[in-house]
Design an enzyme around this catalytic site. Sequence first.
Site, PDB file in Angstrom:
ATOM      1  N   ASN A  38       0.744  -1.402  -0.032  1.00 54.96           N
ATOM      2  CA  ASN A  38       0.096  -0.309   0.167  1.00 54.96           C
ATOM      3  C   ASN A  38       0.871   1.476  -0.181  1.00 54.96           C
ATOM      4  OD1 ASN A  38      -2.568   1.197   0.206  1.00 54.96           O
ATOM      5  ND2 ASN A  38      -2.946   0.863   2.162  1.00 54.96           N
ATOM      6  N   HIS A 123     -15.179  -5.105  10.655  1.00 58.21           N
ATOM      7  CA  HIS A 123     -14.337  -3.726  10.972  1.00 58.21           C
ATOM      8  C   HIS A 123     -16.155  -3.088  11.505  1.00 58.21           C
ATOM      9  CE1 HIS A 123     -10.261  -3.731   9.144  1.00 58.21           C
ATOM     10  NE2 HIS A 123     -10.288  -4.170  10.132  1.00 58.21           N
ATOM     11  N   ARG A 148     -13.784  -5.671  15.147  1.00 55.33           N
ATOM     12  CA  ARG A 148     -12.806  -4.225  15.810  1.00 55.33           C
ATOM     13  C   ARG A 148     -13.844  -3.148  15.791  1.00 55.33           C
ATOM     14  NH1 ARG A 148      -7.525  -1.714  11.806  1.00 55.33           N
ATOM     15  NH2 ARG A 148      -9.689  -0.046  11.311  1.00 55.33           N
ATOM     16  N   TYR A 160      -7.792   7.520  13.169  1.00 57.14           N
ATOM     17  CA  TYR A 160      -7.194   5.955  12.549  1.00 57.14           C
ATOM     18  C   TYR A 160      -8.071   5.125  12.706  1.00 57.14           C
ATOM     19  CZ  TYR A 160      -6.586   2.342  11.493  1.00 57.14           C
ATOM     20  OH  TYR A 160      -6.589   0.446  10.943  1.00 57.14           O
ATOM     21  N   ASP A 211      -7.908  -2.125  17.704  1.00 57.96           N
ATOM     22  CA  ASP A 211      -6.325  -1.216  17.004  1.00 57.96           C
ATOM     23  C   ASP A 211      -5.711  -0.136  17.288  1.00 57.96           C
ATOM     24  OD1 ASP A 211      -3.884  -1.339  15.217  1.00 57.96           O
ATOM     25  OD2 ASP A 211      -5.389  -1.598  13.473  1.00 57.96           O
ATOM     26  N   HIS A 213      -3.215   1.066  16.652  1.00 56.96           N
ATOM     27  CA  HIS A 213      -1.848   1.418  15.395  1.00 56.96           C
ATOM     28  C   HIS A 213      -0.493   2.176  15.466  1.00 56.96           C
ATOM     29  CE1 HIS A 213      -1.789   1.854  11.053  1.00 56.96           C
ATOM     30  NE2 HIS A 213      -3.059   0.249  11.294  1.00 56.96           N
ATOM     31  N   GLU A 237      -4.239  -3.936  19.690  1.00 61.61           N
ATOM     32  CA  GLU A 237      -3.385  -4.359  18.102  1.00 61.61           C
ATOM     33  C   GLU A 237      -2.834  -3.423  18.087  1.00 61.61           C
ATOM     34  OE1 GLU A 237      -5.484  -4.969  14.829  1.00 61.61           O
ATOM     35  OE2 GLU A 237      -4.035  -4.253  13.604  1.00 61.61           O
ATOM     36  N   GLU A 263       1.623  -6.448  11.805  1.00 55.28           N
ATOM     37  CA  GLU A 263       1.186  -6.693  10.192  1.00 55.28           C
ATOM     38  C   GLU A 263       2.269  -6.131   9.488  1.00 55.28           C
ATOM     39  OE1 GLU A 263      -2.076  -4.290  10.903  1.00 55.28           O
ATOM     40  OE2 GLU A 263      -1.721  -2.589  10.418  1.00 55.28           O
ATOM     41  N   ARG A 284       0.247 -11.250  13.101  1.00 55.07           N
ATOM     42  CA  ARG A 284      -0.669 -10.374  12.680  1.00 55.07           C
ATOM     43  C   ARG A 284       0.444 -10.747  11.541  1.00 55.07           C
ATOM     44  NH1 ARG A 284      -4.106  -7.594  12.463  1.00 55.07           N
ATOM     45  NH2 ARG A 284      -5.243  -8.790  11.353  1.00 55.07           N
ATOM     46  N   HIS A 313      -3.138 -10.530   9.338  1.00 55.85           N
ATOM     47  CA  HIS A 313      -3.882  -9.473   8.368  1.00 55.85           C
ATOM     48  C   HIS A 313      -4.618  -9.343   7.293  1.00 55.85           C
ATOM     49  CE1 HIS A 313      -2.266  -4.804   7.126  1.00 55.85           C
ATOM     50  NE2 HIS A 313      -3.292  -4.665   7.629  1.00 55.85           N
ATOM     51  N   ASP A 317      -6.196  -4.210   0.953  1.00 51.84           N
ATOM     52  CA  ASP A 317      -5.023  -3.036   0.167  1.00 51.84           C
ATOM     53  C   ASP A 317      -4.525  -4.681   0.194  1.00 51.84           C
ATOM     54  OD1 ASP A 317      -4.643  -1.774   3.232  1.00 51.84           O
ATOM     55  OD2 ASP A 317      -2.803  -2.252   3.351  1.00 51.84           O
ATOM     56  N   GLU A 340      -8.547 -10.897  10.495  1.00 49.60           N
ATOM     57  CA  GLU A 340      -8.866 -10.328  10.031  1.00 49.60           C
ATOM     58  C   GLU A 340      -9.733 -10.186   8.467  1.00 49.60           C
ATOM     59  OE1 GLU A 340      -6.689  -7.097   9.428  1.00 49.60           O
ATOM     60  OE2 GLU A 340      -8.170  -5.422   9.848  1.00 49.60           O
ATOM     61  N   TRP A 403       2.193   6.425  12.048  1.00 50.54           N
ATOM     62  CA  TRP A 403       0.634   6.102  11.775  1.00 50.54           C
ATOM     63  C   TRP A 403       0.757   4.659  11.711  1.00 50.54           C
ATOM     64  CZ3 TRP A 403      -2.263   3.275   7.822  1.00 50.54           C
ATOM     65  CH2 TRP A 403      -3.801   4.029   7.844  1.00 50.54           C
TER      66      TRP A 403
HETATM   67  O1  EZ4 Z   1      -3.597   0.669   8.704  1.00 49.96           O
HETATM   68  O2  EZ4 Z   1      -3.918  -2.165   5.536  1.00 49.96           O
HETATM   69  O3  EZ4 Z   1      -5.537  -3.589  11.121  1.00 49.96           O
HETATM   70  N1  EZ4 Z   1      -5.493  -2.900   9.804  1.00 49.96           N
HETATM   71  C1  EZ4 Z   1      -4.569  -2.586   9.655  1.00 49.96           C
HETATM   72  C2  EZ4 Z   1      -5.057  -1.707   7.955  1.00 49.96           C
HETATM   73  C3  EZ4 Z   1      -4.084  -0.873   8.165  1.00 49.96           C
HETATM   74  C4  EZ4 Z   1      -3.974  -0.636   6.596  1.00 49.96           C
HETATM   75  C5  EZ4 Z   1      -2.067  -0.634   6.020  1.00 49.96           C
HETATM   76  O4  EZ4 Z   1      -1.872  -0.815   4.581  1.00 49.96           O
HETATM   77  O5  EZ4 Z   1      -3.511  -2.067  10.317  1.00 49.96           O
HETATM   78  O6  EZ4 Z   1      -6.172  -0.504   8.335  1.00 49.96           O
HETATM   79 CO    CO Z   2      -4.310  -2.889  12.428  1.00 51.43          CO
END
Ligand code: EZ4
Ligand code: CO
Length: 403
Positions: A38, A123, A148, A160, A211, A213, A237, A263, A284, A313, A317, A340, A403
């Site tokens: 991605n 999600h 999630r 996010y 998550d 992130h 996560e 991931e 993951r 994961h 993407d 997921e 991020w």
């Molecule tokens: O941010 O796939 O758990 N899932 C995630 C996703 C990731 C994207 C990154 O390319 O954290 O939303």
């Molecule tokens: Co994630």
Amino acid sequence: MDRIERVDVLVASPGRNFVTLKVTTADGLVGWGDATVNGRELAVASYLRDHVAELLLGRDPGRIEDLWQYLYRGVYWRRGPITMAAIGAVDMALWDILGKRTGQPVYQLLGGRVREGLLAYRHAFGWETSELLDAVDRQLADGYRAVRVQTGVPGLRTVYGVSREARYEPAGRAAVPLEEEWDSAAYLASVPAAIGAVREHVGSGVRLLHDAHHRLTPIQAARLGKAVEPYDLFWLEDVTPAEDQEAFRLVREHTTTPLAVGEVFNTVWDAQHLISHRYIDYIRAAVVHAGGISHVRKLFAFADVYGVKAAPHGPSDISPIAFAASVHLCTATHNFGIHEYMGYPQQVHEAFPHAWHVADGYLQPGDEPGLGVSFDESLVEGHPYQPAYLPVARSLDGTLVDW
Ligand code: EZ4
Ligand code: CO
């Protein structure tokens, strides 16, 4: 012996960018691989076109492990997401070819089914708790038993995992990444109550995940883990940036909330310390980003030794090709935990016809030979690459954060 005769790298954007590898043999067998990274799609396409395709021509597609070692150990500059996604695409294409040659679905070649289906999580997001509860209800109504939950943070315009659209898509089409806001203090002050409200709403039977992130420091992550203990999360996560494996020790020592990470990992070694010290509960790594079925199988077997479960994961993407490879692998993996399933727009399902499917909240690989997935090559013409990037995030004073 069959030989690899053609290697095509197909970049197309049916709604979002995907990099697809097509390996064709002299016997006319076709293997499909996903190499999508991605926001760095063209880099991995070049790696495959300019540095890998020529190396594969004329080789025996049945020597999957040897070709993996050749592409990994035979190159001095190894590891990293671009290299490992390129190797991953070749690896899954070769497993696909082996399945088609033998008439077997790949999960049979990996040892056969060890469970009746793969528990999938979806999600749900909402800026307000009421919207989040509605989103969770929609997933439960569709038969899913694991969700999630991501929620808005008072004072932040962007968060996010929470979208203004009906669907959440992490990358945005633009020449440069969008910039999002972040404030860990505001997040920590609000997210436990939102998770608590969801738990109260759904009762005890539903698995809830969240998550973070990579945004928290270890001590913030420890505090969040403790704060949500009463709500019985299935996992928390990516609480802290994944490359500092020892940082997870502090989180682990302070909370019984299960932890998931990885991931962004590309090899077993990215998680060796985390797993062997039992700092996490779920690993993951994705088949595409960690070197394909052959390498992720080793990672999951390594995790099994330490009681860590496989939980790949599965975002939008990762193309339905790598998703197929993951479903086949997990169907034959004893220490599988959960998968997921972010889901795809209809356009993506149609671009990549696939035998894998969901039934009653569980993923099934289907019984077609190989991976049971293909790509509609006619899309390359009318759906060229379009620049799209994951956002970056800055704290309220402008400092760039993870991020
Ligand atoms: O941010 O796939 O758990 N899932 C995630 C996703 C990731 C994207 C990154 O390319 O954290 O939303
Ligand atoms: Co994630």
